[in-house]
Scaffold this active site. Structure first.
Site, PDB file in Angstrom:
ATOM      1  N   HIS A 133       4.040  -2.412   9.273  1.00 21.74           N
ATOM      2  CA  HIS A 133       2.918  -1.472   9.236  1.00 21.74           C
ATOM      3  C   HIS A 133       1.608  -2.163   8.840  1.00 21.74           C
ATOM      4  O   HIS A 133       1.606  -3.093   8.033  1.00 21.74           O
ATOM      5  CB  HIS A 133       3.241  -0.385   8.210  1.00 21.74           C
ATOM      6  CG  HIS A 133       2.351   0.807   8.262  1.00 21.74           C
ATOM      7  ND1 HIS A 133       1.301   0.988   7.397  1.00 21.74           N
ATOM      8  CD2 HIS A 133       2.354   1.878   9.080  1.00 21.74           C
ATOM      9  CE1 HIS A 133       0.704   2.135   7.664  1.00 21.74           C
ATOM     10  NE2 HIS A 133       1.327   2.706   8.688  1.00 21.74           N
ATOM     11  N   HIS A 207       9.813   5.846   6.647  1.00 22.39           N
ATOM     12  CA  HIS A 207      10.475   6.698   7.649  1.00 22.39           C
ATOM     13  C   HIS A 207      11.965   6.888   7.416  1.00 22.39           C
ATOM     14  O   HIS A 207      12.616   7.628   8.143  1.00 22.39           O
ATOM     15  CB  HIS A 207      10.228   6.142   9.049  1.00 22.39           C
ATOM     16  CG  HIS A 207       8.779   6.107   9.395  1.00 22.39           C
ATOM     17  ND1 HIS A 207       8.108   7.192   9.890  1.00 22.39           N
ATOM     18  CD2 HIS A 207       7.851   5.129   9.244  1.00 22.39           C
ATOM     19  CE1 HIS A 207       6.841   6.874  10.058  1.00 22.39           C
ATOM     20  NE2 HIS A 207       6.648   5.637   9.676  1.00 22.39           N
ATOM     21  N   LYS A 236       5.935  11.967   4.780  1.00 24.65           N
ATOM     22  CA  LYS A 236       6.746  12.097   5.980  1.00 24.65           C
ATOM     23  C   LYS A 236       7.888  13.087   5.723  1.00 24.65           C
ATOM     24  O   LYS A 236       7.628  14.267   5.597  1.00 24.65           O
ATOM     25  CB  LYS A 236       7.159  10.714   6.444  1.00 24.65           C
ATOM     26  CG  LYS A 236       5.943  10.073   7.122  1.00 24.65           C
ATOM     27  CD  LYS A 236       5.792   8.634   7.051  1.00 24.65           C
ATOM     28  CE  LYS A 236       4.435   8.249   7.657  1.00 24.65           C
ATOM     29  NZ  LYS A 236       4.042   6.888   7.321  1.00 24.65           N
TER      30      LYS A 236
HETATM   31  C1  LIG Z   1       2.857   6.141   7.095  1.00 24.05           C
HETATM   32  C2  LIG Z   1       3.197   4.787   6.590  1.00 24.05           C
HETATM   33  C3  LIG Z   1       2.550   4.243   5.485  1.00 24.05           C
HETATM   34  C4  LIG Z   1       1.384   4.921   4.844  1.00 24.05           C
HETATM   35  O1  LIG Z   1       1.816   5.920   4.033  1.00 24.05           O
HETATM   36  P1  LIG Z   1       0.779   7.059   3.616  1.00 24.05           P
HETATM   37  O2  LIG Z   1       1.428   7.752   2.496  1.00 24.05           O
HETATM   38  O3  LIG Z   1       0.620   7.911   4.834  1.00 24.05           O
HETATM   39  O4  LIG Z   1      -0.484   6.369   3.246  1.00 24.05           O
HETATM   40  C5  LIG Z   1       2.980   3.040   5.002  1.00 24.05           C
HETATM   41  N1  LIG Z   1       3.977   2.365   5.595  1.00 24.05           N
HETATM   42  C6  LIG Z   1       4.595   2.838   6.688  1.00 24.05           C
HETATM   43  C7  LIG Z   1       5.700   2.064   7.299  1.00 24.05           C
HETATM   44  C8  LIG Z   1       4.214   4.060   7.221  1.00 24.05           C
HETATM   45  O5  LIG Z   1       4.803   4.524   8.314  1.00 24.05           O
END
Ligand SMILES: *Cc1c(COP(=O)(O)O)cnc(C)c1O
Length: 385
Positions: A133, A207, A236
């Site tokens: 990410h 995820h 998520k």
């Molecule tokens: C969505 C996501 C983030 C960021 O998280 P937020 O709480 O939305 O800032 C970090 N790492 C991964 C792998 C993500 O999918």
């Protein structure tokens, strides 16, 4: 080049590459159905994998939390913003996930930035899966350490990189389930690879948390792996927002001294902490939701297999259809919207050039009829052979 010229050029280059991004003001983007400009769509683009963002118990917990504690936290956790609610949730998370400590952050992005910036020093080497990410790769690039990327999900490639000389410490970085591909990392093999070189593993399980593993404890738990550093996020599957870093006692104490995203940022509102706590209850009791999500994934993959799209090798809620060109991805997204299905085209630089895709996310809130609608729409818009 002046500021204005630079900005005009930057915008123009995105337009030319069909990579211009815009946000649309939608209603109900966290549910299985959303509205845009008065029309209703089936929503296949939210990360609310268990359908908890509209869970009445969690909503009530947030509301009651706000009544009891007010809305804002009042300051950084180092000043006045850390409450008994924060402490209790941290302790609960740590115990549940098998760590000595958990530290709450306002977002996964902030957790990754704060953690990596606090830990990585000059002479260190960060070895990251090349599909990690943006929040992880960016933190590594900004750190004084050296960033090397290993081939996606390839423990052999990680091992190879550990052979390079490093005067400091090595930190391997990966995700539990990859956000744009939906596949899982071989965590135990990666941990062995980095441990043999004396390094640590950081797993960002944005995820996997809530979705996989016993009671939803996530990818590492599912694979019997205990990374030194685990990041979980609550925006998520948990359906709320925020994040936590799980680690050993001295690491937590160290982060409290050096993680600037904790020290110089207003702590999470206590009502949000209450909502995350209620969400954790729902996750723990969520085997039924996880089973429903599993059925939706199976139904989608079985139906999509015969449609002539390139399905990704993903067993998760993230089901990308690889289409290649940006223009094609946008065209398909448009045609699917005309048929009432809302999903997002993911284009470079979020994914590699030529790797544009339709990112379909399935949730426990989808009914089988919703999946069938999507499959029908995908059959309608596919390019004639
Ligand atoms: C969505 C996501 C983030 C960021 O998280 P937020 O709480 O939305 O800032 C970090 N790492 C991964 C792998 C993500 O999918």
């Amino acid at each position: 080049m002046s500021w204005s010229e630079r900005i005009a050029q930057g915008l123009q280059s995105r337009r030319q590459a069909d990579a211009y991004r815009r946000r649309l003001a939608i209603i109900g983007g966290n549910g299985p159905r959303l509205q845009y400009r008065g029309r209703q769509y089936l929503n296949f683009s939210s990360n609310d994998y268990l359908g908890l963002a509209r869970n009445p118990d969690i909503i009530a917990a947030w509301a009651e939390g706000a009544s009891a504690h007010g809305v804002g936290s009042g300051g950084s956790g180092h000043v006045a913003g850390y409450s008994e609610a924060h402490r209790d949730l941290e302790q609960r998370l740590a115990g549940w996930l098998g760590y000595e400590r958990a530290l709450l952050f306002n977002a996964g992005y902030a957790a990754n930035q704060g953690l990596i910036a606090a830990l990585v020093a000059k002479g260190d080497m960060v070895l990251a899966d090349k599909l990690s990410h943006a929040s992880l790769l960016e933190a590594a690039v900004l750190s004084p350490g050296q960033l090397r990327r290993f081939h996606h999900n390839d423990a052999g490639s990680l091992r190879q990189l550990t052979r390079a000389e490093c005067t400091g410490n090595r930190l391997a970085i990966t995700e539990g389930i990859f956000s744009m591909d939906g596949d899982s990392a071989p965590l135990a093999a990666l941990q062995r690879g980095i441990a043999d070189a004396g390094g640590w593993l950081l797993v960002d399980d944005a995820h996997g948390f809530g979705v996989v593993g016993e009671q939803g404890r996530g990818s590492a738990w599912q694979q019997g792996c205990h990374p030194e550093l685990l990041v979980v996020t609550f925006g998520k599957a948990a359906g709320v927002a925020g994040a936590a870093v799980l680690c050993a006692e001295p690491v937590a104490e160290y982060l409290l001294q050096y993680a600037r995203h904790l020290i110089y940022s207003t702590a999470m509102p206590p009502a949000q902490v209450c909502a995350i706590d209620a969400s954790l209850d729902a996750i723990i009791r969520g085997d039924g939701l996880r089973a429903q999500l599993g059925r939706n994934i199976t139904r989608f993959r079985a139906g999509a297999a015969g449609l002539g799209y390139r399905l990704a090798p993903s067993a998760s809620a993230i089901q990308p259809l690889l289409v290649g060109e940006n223009g094609r991805a946008l065209e398909l997204t448009e045609s699917l919207r005309e048929r009432g299905c809302w999903l997002t085209a993911i284009r470079p630089p979020t994914v590699p050039v030529g790797g544009a895709r339709l990112r379909i996310t399935l949730t426990a809130a989808h009914q089988s009829a919703d999946i069938d609608c999507l499959l029908e729409a995908l059959a309608d818009v596919r390019r004639p052979a």
